[in-house]
Motif scaffolding. Structure first.
Motif, PDB file in Angstrom:
ATOM      1  N   ILE A  99       0.853  -1.184   0.000  1.00 61.56           N
ATOM      2  CA  ILE A  99       0.000   0.000   0.000  1.00 61.56           C
ATOM      3  C   ILE A  99       0.888   1.233   0.000  1.00 61.56           C
ATOM      4  O   ILE A  99       1.803   1.352   0.830  1.00 61.56           O
ATOM      5  N   VAL A 106       3.369   2.400   2.926  1.00 62.67           N
ATOM      6  CA  VAL A 106       2.696   2.513   4.218  1.00 62.67           C
ATOM      7  C   VAL A 106       2.601   1.121   4.820  1.00 62.67           C
ATOM      8  O   VAL A 106       2.050   0.206   4.207  1.00 62.67           O
ATOM      9  N   ALA A 109      -1.533  -0.622   7.625  1.00 65.12           N
ATOM     10  CA  ALA A 109      -2.539   0.297   7.085  1.00 65.12           C
ATOM     11  C   ALA A 109      -3.933   0.059   7.640  1.00 65.12           C
ATOM     12  O   ALA A 109      -4.920   0.469   7.021  1.00 65.12           O
ATOM     13  N   GLY A 117      -9.542   1.077   7.788  1.00 63.27           N
ATOM     14  CA  GLY A 117      -8.311   1.538   7.174  1.00 63.27           C
ATOM     15  C   GLY A 117      -7.805   2.806   7.827  1.00 63.27           C
ATOM     16  O   GLY A 117      -8.532   3.487   8.561  1.00 63.27           O
ATOM     17  N   ASP A 206      -5.438   9.515  13.010  1.00 62.67           N
ATOM     18  CA  ASP A 206      -4.721   9.639  11.746  1.00 62.67           C
ATOM     19  C   ASP A 206      -4.550  11.115  11.426  1.00 62.67           C
ATOM     20  O   ASP A 206      -5.468  11.906  11.633  1.00 62.67           O
TER      21      ASP A 206
END
Length: 244
Positions: A99, A106, A109, A117, A206
């Motif tokens: 990914i 990444v 993930a 995600g 995130d």
């Protein structure tokens, strides 16, 4: 005696006139089709699909739009259950997929043991999903390739965000045409642990962003950033331990 009468009737065709039908493409559909065609011309691979942000929002979801969960509905993917957002592509395991975010690899993930995600769907422009053959620049991955591209800034863009049962998210974009800069920053965090006064021992966050600098008409520099974290608290209160 019976009399037979013969009648010859000639009918003239009269087709019905229907009202006109206007076909109007959805907003952004032309650019999405153009990107898909460019990707096909560049790679010449049949097992590659481009998914735009608009298409991610139209796909059914459980809590909120999820970039990686949206890829499960494409051919080649296997869905184990409704709570697993991990990608099982053509018999491969999730850890066999690669990914990328704006070209950078990444790792890890997924959040919540694979239930969500790590990418904020509001901050993603489109996703290129390679299910089979892939360009040599991706190396020898055993599974699929997921190439995520973030959104660029826009001087007239509005703040976007949302609140769901999973968490809260926000995305800001801007641009300075005089200096040739465009920027985007987005963040997301769960709120169940805060609402329940740490009653839930798990939380994640995130943060991702993109800065684009235009040096001149033919040169530009793009800086991308991403960070993510999970917090899982395990402990025992001695006052609540029952001893026999």
């Amino acid at each position: 005696a019976a009399t037979v009468v013969r009648l010859d009737i000639e009918l003239e065709p009269l087709p019905p006139e229907l009202p006109p039908v206007d076909v109007v493409g959805a907003r952004g559909a032309a650019s999405e089709a153009a990107r898909t065609r460019d990707l096909f011309d560049a790679t010449v691979l049949p097992a590659v699909t481009t998914v735009s942000r608009r298409e991610m929002r139209l796909l059914p979801t459980i809590v909120e739009p999820d970039v990686l969960r949206a890829l499960q509905s494409l051919p080649g993917g296997v869905v184990l259950n409704d709570f697993d957002a991990q990608l099982y592509v053509r018999g491969g395991a999730p850890d066999q997929n690669q990914i990328f975010l704006d070209g950078a690899r990444v790792f890890g993930a997924y959040h919540m043991f694979g239930m969500s995600g790590v990418f904020n769907a509001d901050a993603v422009e489109n996703v290129d999903f390679f299910r089979g053959g892939r360009p040599s620049r991706y190396g020898g991955s055993l599974g699929a390739i997921v190439e995520v591209e973030q959104r660029d800034g826009d001087a007239d863009a509005r703040a976007e965000g949302g609140l769901s049962m999973l968490g809260a998210r926000v995305m800001l974009r801007g641009a300075s045409e005089s200096r040739g800069t465009r920027w985007m920053v987005a963040g997301r965090r769960t709120h169940a642990d805060v609402a329940m006064d740490d009653g839930i021992p798990y939380a994640f966050h995130d943060v991702q962003g993109r800065l684009r600098l235009l040096a001149d008409s033919s040169n530009e520099v793009t800086l991308s950033a991403f960070t993510s974290g999970d917090r899982f608290r395990v402990g025992f209160d001695e006052t609540k331990v029952v001893r026999s």
